[in-house]
Design a protein around this motif. Sequence first.
Motif, PDB file in Angstrom:
ATOM      1  N   ALA A  67      52.315  39.930  25.891  1.00 49.97           N
ATOM      2  CA  ALA A  67      50.894  40.245  25.747  1.00 49.97           C
ATOM      3  C   ALA A  67      50.048  39.329  26.624  1.00 49.97           C
ATOM      4  O   ALA A  67      49.058  39.755  27.232  1.00 49.97           O
ATOM      5  N   GLY A  68      50.436  38.059  26.705  1.00 44.91           N
ATOM      6  CA  GLY A  68      49.715  37.125  27.564  1.00 44.91           C
ATOM      7  C   GLY A  68      49.808  37.501  29.025  1.00 44.91           C
ATOM      8  O   GLY A  68      48.828  37.367  29.774  1.00 44.91           O
ATOM      9  N   VAL A  69      50.979  37.979  29.451  1.00 42.92           N
ATOM     10  CA  VAL A  69      51.141  38.436  30.838  1.00 42.92           C
ATOM     11  C   VAL A  69      50.204  39.611  31.124  1.00 42.92           C
ATOM     12  O   VAL A  69      49.565  39.675  32.186  1.00 42.92           O
ATOM     13  N   VAL A  70      50.106  40.536  30.180  1.00 48.24           N
ATOM     14  CA  VAL A  70      49.221  41.689  30.350  1.00 48.24           C
ATOM     15  C   VAL A  70      47.769  41.229  30.477  1.00 48.24           C
ATOM     16  O   VAL A  70      47.023  41.718  31.330  1.00 48.24           O
ATOM     17  N   VAL A  71      47.377  40.277  29.651  1.00 50.91           N
ATOM     18  CA  VAL A  71      46.003  39.759  29.719  1.00 50.91           C
ATOM     19  C   VAL A  71      45.739  39.132  31.082  1.00 50.91           C
ATOM     20  O   VAL A  71      44.700  39.376  31.711  1.00 50.91           O
ATOM     21  N   ALA A  72      46.684  38.316  31.560  1.00 49.18           N
ATOM     22  CA  ALA A  72      46.507  37.658  32.859  1.00 49.18           C
ATOM     23  C   ALA A  72      46.355  38.678  33.979  1.00 49.18           C
ATOM     24  O   ALA A  72      45.465  38.552  34.841  1.00 49.18           O
ATOM     25  N   LEU A  73      47.199  39.685  33.977  1.00 47.40           N
ATOM     26  CA  LEU A  73      47.137  40.706  35.032  1.00 47.40           C
ATOM     27  C   LEU A  73      45.847  41.514  34.942  1.00 47.40           C
ATOM     28  O   LEU A  73      45.260  41.883  35.964  1.00 47.40           O
ATOM     29  N   ALA A  74      45.397  41.785  33.724  1.00 47.88           N
ATOM     30  CA  ALA A  74      44.159  42.553  33.555  1.00 47.88           C
ATOM     31  C   ALA A  74      42.962  41.769  34.092  1.00 47.88           C
ATOM     32  O   ALA A  74      42.091  42.322  34.775  1.00 47.88           O
ATOM     33  N   VAL A  75      42.907  40.482  33.791  1.00 49.38           N
ATOM     34  CA  VAL A  75      41.779  39.665  34.261  1.00 49.38           C
ATOM     35  C   VAL A  75      41.802  39.532  35.776  1.00 49.38           C
ATOM     36  O   VAL A  75      40.759  39.603  36.441  1.00 49.38           O
ATOM     37  N   ALA A  76      42.997  39.348  36.343  1.00 45.98           N
ATOM     38  CA  ALA A  76      43.106  39.112  37.783  1.00 45.98           C
ATOM     39  C   ALA A  76      43.211  40.393  38.601  1.00 45.98           C
ATOM     40  O   ALA A  76      43.217  40.327  39.840  1.00 45.98           O
ATOM     41  N   ALA A  77      43.278  41.538  37.944  1.00 49.45           N
ATOM     42  CA  ALA A  77      43.539  42.799  38.646  1.00 49.45           C
ATOM     43  C   ALA A  77      42.601  43.063  39.825  1.00 49.45           C
ATOM     44  O   ALA A  77      43.071  43.463  40.908  1.00 49.45           O
ATOM     45  N   PRO A  78      41.299  42.871  39.698  1.00 43.22           N
ATOM     46  CA  PRO A  78      40.430  43.204  40.839  1.00 43.22           C
ATOM     47  C   PRO A  78      40.775  42.456  42.120  1.00 43.22           C
ATOM     48  O   PRO A  78      40.819  43.050  43.202  1.00 43.22           O
ATOM     49  N   THR A  79      41.035  41.148  42.015  1.00 41.83           N
ATOM     50  CA  THR A  79      41.347  40.406  43.236  1.00 41.83           C
ATOM     51  C   THR A  79      42.754  40.716  43.734  1.00 41.83           C
ATOM     52  O   THR A  79      43.010  40.696  44.939  1.00 41.83           O
ATOM     53  N   LEU A  80      43.680  40.999  42.813  1.00 42.60           N
ATOM     54  CA  LEU A  80      45.022  41.387  43.233  1.00 42.60           C
ATOM     55  C   LEU A  80      44.988  42.719  43.978  1.00 42.60           C
ATOM     56  O   LEU A  80      45.663  42.892  45.010  1.00 42.60           O
ATOM     57  N   VAL A  81      44.197  43.655  43.480  1.00 44.46           N
ATOM     58  CA  VAL A  81      44.050  44.945  44.155  1.00 44.46           C
ATOM     59  C   VAL A  81      43.418  44.746  45.533  1.00 44.46           C
ATOM     60  O   VAL A  81      43.840  45.351  46.525  1.00 44.46           O
ATOM     61  N   TRP A  82      42.410  43.873  45.602  1.00 44.50           N
ATOM     62  CA  TRP A  82      41.756  43.606  46.895  1.00 44.50           C
ATOM     63  C   TRP A  82      42.747  43.037  47.901  1.00 44.50           C
ATOM     64  O   TRP A  82      42.801  43.481  49.054  1.00 44.50           O
ATOM     65  N   GLN A  83      43.540  42.065  47.471  1.00 44.72           N
ATOM     66  CA  GLN A  83      44.518  41.469  48.380  1.00 44.72           C
ATOM     67  C   GLN A  83      45.549  42.507  48.836  1.00 44.72           C
ATOM     68  O   GLN A  83      45.902  42.567  50.015  1.00 44.72           O
ATOM     69  N   ALA A  84      46.029  43.315  47.895  1.00 46.45           N
ATOM     70  CA  ALA A  84      47.018  44.337  48.255  1.00 46.45           C
ATOM     71  C   ALA A  84      46.433  45.338  49.244  1.00 46.45           C
ATOM     72  O   ALA A  84      47.091  45.750  50.207  1.00 46.45           O
ATOM     73  N   ALA A  85      45.177  45.739  49.026  1.00 45.14           N
ATOM     74  CA  ALA A  85      44.541  46.710  49.914  1.00 45.14           C
ATOM     75  C   ALA A  85      44.323  46.153  51.307  1.00 45.14           C
ATOM     76  O   ALA A  85      44.232  46.915  52.279  1.00 45.14           O
ATOM     77  N   HIS A  86      44.232  44.816  51.416  1.00 39.69           N
ATOM     78  CA  HIS A  86      43.984  44.196  52.715  1.00 39.69           C
ATOM     79  C   HIS A  86      45.235  43.545  53.297  1.00 39.69           C
ATOM     80  O   HIS A  86      45.139  42.740  54.237  1.00 39.69           O
TER      81      HIS A  86
END
Length: 512
Positions: A218-237
Amino acid sequence: MRTGQRTRDRSQSPEAAGSPRATRLPAFAAGPVVAVALVMAAVLTALSGRYGFHRDELYFVEAGRRLAWGYVDQPPLTPLLARLSTGLFGDTPMGLRVVAALLCVAIVVVAALVSRELGAGRGPQVLTAVAVATSSAILTTGHMLATSTFDNLAWLVLCLLVLRVVRTGDGRWYLAIGAVTGIALLNKFLVVVLVGALLVALLAVGPRKALATWWLAAGVVVALAVAAPTLVWQAAHGWPQLTVASGISTENGVENRVTFVPFQFVYLAPPYAALWLAGIWRLLRDPAVRWARALPVTYLALVVVMLAVAGKPYYLLGLLIALLAAGAQPVLAWAARGRRAWLVPAAVLLSLVVDVGAALPVWPVDSLNPVNAVNKEQGEQVGWPELAGSVAGVWRQIPAGERGRAVIFTQNYGEAAAIDRYGTPFGLPRAYSGHMSFADWGVPPDSATGPVLLVRFPANAELAAQFRGCRVAGTVDNGHGVHNPEQGTLLELCDGPSSPWSVLWPRLRHFY
């Protein structure tokens, strides 16, 4: 009789004594700890307006004016903090640095809480707070805003929360760990190394049962949810931060490896090495707290990792502070035996005097060079308005009729940001640079075929080769004789770019 004896032996064995227990913790020494933190903040604030912006701070302010979910060299949190701090407290060095001082207040308090989590009472908690508040690394990152300012806090909070999970066995704390990890990922991806090393250490030396809960997932899911926008940005670039990290490792690899271990003994203060070394020894050897031995194992493992990948010496500071907190209790106990009690205040006083002198702007600018040789960040806060004035002097050499087609191009983001901040009163246009995210914030139009005012270091002849007919028209002088990287920077007037800017731009872009 023998059965009872075996029961008593098991209860007193190192494994049993070192098992985590949800015992009642000592009272938190909130009054003196907060007082220490506030005194530190007052000193930082009183000195924050001296000298000027640091190169990186100029860049963070520029990035904060162009908020995004990511940048090529960092996630969005530090630029966001820069924008909030300057918006609330003023667009000045003092206004920007309020948030840095507040983050370091939190670091001091959390460090004392780590000491308490490991069973330390009032004395060790206060010693921890004093040592952290007078350490060179915290004074440096509290004086100026840097990505490491928040990173140190995030790492320290994660250490506290992991200790809490292990000590209490309450897996719900993994939700808080996930939230802090996610926020830390919005500041710097380096936190992944800490989290991974902690998990491996718990698997290796235990207590492994701390991992046997669905709350971890559950903690991993929370971490990924909070960081998702910047992770998506990095992946897109295309994950540009990996390119940046690779460039830093290549450019500074030898220096980082040579200095990594020695700087572990310097960054907090040499006398405080006794505290964190005692913390490592205590957590590995003291049966009462061996349940927390994953912490020193994580640190020792990450030292090896950082040497292998040429990480910067300050990357592990948050973890080092946690170990310092663990060592306060045995050091005070040792000092209390015999006639050694004077050593602790003497070490604190020595560290305070040296660290304030090395980390904070207490020296006249004209006499800064000896300190700048030890801490180059001091010199990086001097001379940016003078750089803009020097550029303006060369800009005026361009005939007025040609300035509409002219471009100011700089080698790095500090120069470009300084020209943008201080150049308007001189009548300067915006500056362009291919360095880091400045390369994404605008390309000169191909119609700008006229002169190029090139700002570059003397050794960077490769950059000058991208332009036609370059000749030195001036140099940068900060007016104080401070030997920082920009002192003596060349100001060249070139006839124009060697190719249209749109064609030339990929060659001008660089990440270190």
